[in-house]
Structures are given as C-alpha cells and as structure tokens.
Design a protein around this motif. Sequence first.
Motif, PDB file in Angstrom:
ATOM      1  N   SER A 121      37.090  43.825  41.760  1.00 27.93           N
ATOM      2  CA  SER A 121      37.976  44.604  42.625  1.00 27.93           C
ATOM      3  C   SER A 121      38.870  45.482  41.780  1.00 27.93           C
ATOM      4  O   SER A 121      39.268  45.094  40.672  1.00 27.93           O
ATOM      5  CB  SER A 121      38.821  43.688  43.514  1.00 27.93           C
ATOM      6  N   ARG A 122      39.167  46.654  42.320  1.00 30.86           N
ATOM      7  CA  ARG A 122      40.067  47.580  41.636  1.00 30.86           C
ATOM      8  C   ARG A 122      40.949  48.243  42.695  1.00 30.86           C
ATOM      9  O   ARG A 122      40.567  49.222  43.312  1.00 30.86           O
ATOM     10  CB  ARG A 122      39.283  48.635  40.854  1.00 30.86           C
ATOM     11  N   SER A 123      42.125  47.672  42.875  1.00 33.54           N
ATOM     12  CA  SER A 123      43.063  48.181  43.876  1.00 33.54           C
ATOM     13  C   SER A 123      44.063  49.165  43.257  1.00 33.54           C
ATOM     14  O   SER A 123      44.738  49.903  43.988  1.00 33.54           O
ATOM     15  CB  SER A 123      43.805  47.023  44.544  1.00 33.54           C
ATOM     16  N   LYS A 124      44.168  49.153  41.941  1.00 38.52           N
ATOM     17  CA  LYS A 124      45.036  50.088  41.224  1.00 38.52           C
ATOM     18  C   LYS A 124      44.274  50.638  40.023  1.00 38.52           C
ATOM     19  O   LYS A 124      43.389  49.960  39.487  1.00 38.52           O
ATOM     20  CB  LYS A 124      46.304  49.380  40.726  1.00 38.52           C
ATOM     21  N   THR A 125      44.625  51.831  39.592  1.00 37.74           N
ATOM     22  CA  THR A 125      43.946  52.434  38.444  1.00 37.74           C
ATOM     23  C   THR A 125      43.983  51.529  37.231  1.00 37.74           C
ATOM     24  O   THR A 125      43.008  51.422  36.491  1.00 37.74           O
ATOM     25  CB  THR A 125      44.605  53.786  38.078  1.00 37.74           C
ATOM     26  N   GLU A 126      45.093  50.842  37.017  1.00 36.70           N
ATOM     27  CA  GLU A 126      45.282  50.109  35.772  1.00 36.70           C
ATOM     28  C   GLU A 126      44.670  48.717  35.741  1.00 36.70           C
ATOM     29  O   GLU A 126      44.582  48.111  34.687  1.00 36.70           O
ATOM     30  CB  GLU A 126      46.781  50.017  35.438  1.00 36.70           C
ATOM     31  N   ASP A 127      44.250  48.176  36.887  1.00 35.70           N
ATOM     32  CA  ASP A 127      43.764  46.803  36.908  1.00 35.70           C
ATOM     33  C   ASP A 127      42.335  46.705  37.440  1.00 35.70           C
ATOM     34  O   ASP A 127      42.001  47.308  38.478  1.00 35.70           O
ATOM     35  CB  ASP A 127      44.668  45.920  37.775  1.00 35.70           C
ATOM     36  N   PHE A 128      41.521  45.918  36.748  1.00 31.59           N
ATOM     37  CA  PHE A 128      40.136  45.675  37.158  1.00 31.59           C
ATOM     38  C   PHE A 128      39.913  44.173  37.047  1.00 31.59           C
ATOM     39  O   PHE A 128      40.011  43.606  35.956  1.00 31.59           O
ATOM     40  CB  PHE A 128      39.200  46.458  36.243  1.00 31.59           C
ATOM     41  N   LEU A 129      39.639  43.537  38.181  1.00 30.70           N
ATOM     42  CA  LEU A 129      39.491  42.080  38.209  1.00 30.70           C
ATOM     43  C   LEU A 129      38.022  41.693  38.316  1.00 30.70           C
ATOM     44  O   LEU A 129      37.266  42.302  39.082  1.00 30.70           O
ATOM     45  CB  LEU A 129      40.248  41.496  39.405  1.00 30.70           C
ATOM     46  N   LEU A 130      37.648  40.681  37.561  1.00 28.29           N
ATOM     47  CA  LEU A 130      36.304  40.116  37.630  1.00 28.29           C
ATOM     48  C   LEU A 130      36.412  38.695  38.154  1.00 28.29           C
ATOM     49  O   LEU A 130      37.148  37.879  37.589  1.00 28.29           O
ATOM     50  CB  LEU A 130      35.653  40.098  36.244  1.00 28.29           C
ATOM     51  N   THR A 131      35.678  38.388  39.235  1.00 30.07           N
ATOM     52  CA  THR A 131      35.711  37.057  39.823  1.00 30.07           C
ATOM     53  C   THR A 131      34.343  36.404  39.747  1.00 30.07           C
ATOM     54  O   THR A 131      33.344  37.016  40.131  1.00 30.07           O
ATOM     55  CB  THR A 131      36.182  37.108  41.285  1.00 30.07           C
ATOM     56  N   LEU A 132      34.329  35.193  39.226  1.00 31.54           N
ATOM     57  CA  LEU A 132      33.151  34.338  39.280  1.00 31.54           C
ATOM     58  C   LEU A 132      33.332  33.494  40.523  1.00 31.54           C
ATOM     59  O   LEU A 132      34.229  32.653  40.589  1.00 31.54           O
ATOM     60  CB  LEU A 132      33.059  33.462  38.037  1.00 31.54           C
ATOM     61  N   GLU A 133      32.510  33.729  41.499  1.00 32.24           N
ATOM     62  CA  GLU A 133      32.755  33.149  42.809  1.00 32.24           C
ATOM     63  C   GLU A 133      32.635  31.621  42.787  1.00 32.24           C
ATOM     64  O   GLU A 133      33.409  30.919  43.428  1.00 32.24           O
ATOM     65  CB  GLU A 133      31.794  33.768  43.827  1.00 32.24           C
ATOM     66  N   SER A 134      31.678  31.115  42.065  1.00 35.05           N
ATOM     67  CA  SER A 134      31.484  29.675  41.890  1.00 35.05           C
ATOM     68  C   SER A 134      30.871  29.488  40.508  1.00 35.05           C
ATOM     69  O   SER A 134      29.671  29.641  40.336  1.00 35.05           O
ATOM     70  CB  SER A 134      30.560  29.133  42.986  1.00 35.05           C
ATOM     71  N   ALA A 135      31.704  29.214  39.538  1.00 37.67           N
ATOM     72  CA  ALA A 135      31.281  29.252  38.139  1.00 37.67           C
ATOM     73  C   ALA A 135      30.123  28.281  37.860  1.00 37.67           C
ATOM     74  O   ALA A 135      30.084  27.144  38.375  1.00 37.67           O
ATOM     75  CB  ALA A 135      32.458  28.926  37.232  1.00 37.67           C
TER      76      ALA A 135
END
Lengths: 110, 114
Positions: B67-81
């Motif tokens: 997800s990227r809700s702001k220019t400066e932040d990019f989140l990576l999610t492992l939904e179920s590691a």
Amino acid sequence: TQLLEQSPQFLSIQEGENLTVYCNSSSVFSSLQWYRQEPGEGPVLLVTVVTGGEVKKLKRLTFQFGDARKDSSLHITAAQPGDTGLYLCAGCFTGNQFYFGTGTSLTVIP
Amino acid sequence: DAGITQSPRHKVTETGTPVTLRCHQTENHRYMYWYRQDPGHGLRLIHYSYGVKDTDKGEVSDGYSVSRSKTEDFLLTLESATSSQTSVYFCAISHGGAGGETQYFGPGTRLLVL
C-alpha cells in the motif's frame, strides 16, 4: 527463469590481477546498471549504460554495453581488496521495472 | 545517502502471522520498489509503486500485498507469513523516466519466519 545470467557466480583472485564479469540476456534492455553490494547493506549503483556499444570507465572499472543491448561486462584492472563484494547487474525495460542478475561474489586476496 | 529508511531492520515471527514492513523516503521520488534477496536468486521484485495508490505486481508477488497512501511511505505486508518468506527485504526508490534511472536502496530488513 532468470532473465539475466551472470558469470562467474564466484570469483577469488589475488590482489593485482585483472578480472571480467559477464551479464547476459536474450532480452533487449533500455538501460543496464551495475551495482556493488557489501554484506549487510543495500546495493549501491556503480554505473548506468544506455547506448548499445557504450563503454564507461570508473577508475579501474570498465563497463561495456553490448551492441544489441542484451549483454554487458564489467572489467576490473589490478584488483584490490577493497573491490571485494557482490556485483549485480540489472536491466531495465520501459516502465521502470528492473530485473537483477544472480550476482557475482568477488573476493580479492591481499 | 538517498534518504531511505526501512523498519524494522530485523524481525522474527511465526508462521501464519501477518507482518508489515515499512519503507520511508525523504526524496519525493515517484517510484518505490520492494525486493527480496535470497542466495542463488539475486534480487527479485515483489511489488512496485509508480505513485500514490498506484501499484503493480512484480515477479514474486504471491503472498504479499502493498500500500502507498503517501508519497513517502510504501508498506509491504505478508498476509500470513510462511517459512519460504524468510529473506532479506530491500526497498528502493527511483525518480522514474524512460530508462537509465538510478535506483537507491534502503539498508534492508532481515525477516526470519519460524
């Protein structure tokens, strides 16, 4: 399937020797980059080549982009222990996606 | 220093739990990328973003979301590691353009999934 093949995978040489690392693909890239990575850190860009046949020099490092823009080589003259690291090539298509090779781990022995 | 930070730098988690990694940039670069690095595979692209709320899949996107809700932040999610997601994760940024653009990499996050 690896888009970019690097060779050799491992290289151990004595200080003062010369070496060449190859990066080959069957795909045509808009640009190709070489990075160097040290343990525990992210890759750091060394050079970007864009034009087929282009040669760039960075001190003792010489980079060449193939005429067809499918391959590249990195030549190091008189290697020094400070050159030790993982060398990665990365090809870019239009659209800003980068594809990395598997890397060449270089060790220069004093 | 390209102004990229990643958090956390190290994480140990258990199989089945969700994990979120954060990449933060201060360069206002348009493009942001998440890669994983594993022995024998080099760096492989997971997802990338070409603007706020604009993302696309890379070659190894299964099991990951971004997800990227702001220019400066990019989140990576492992939904179920899973244990196969044990790796070193790198974030990168680039200004964008018709090829020849430089990527700047963050310091990496070492993730161990038990």
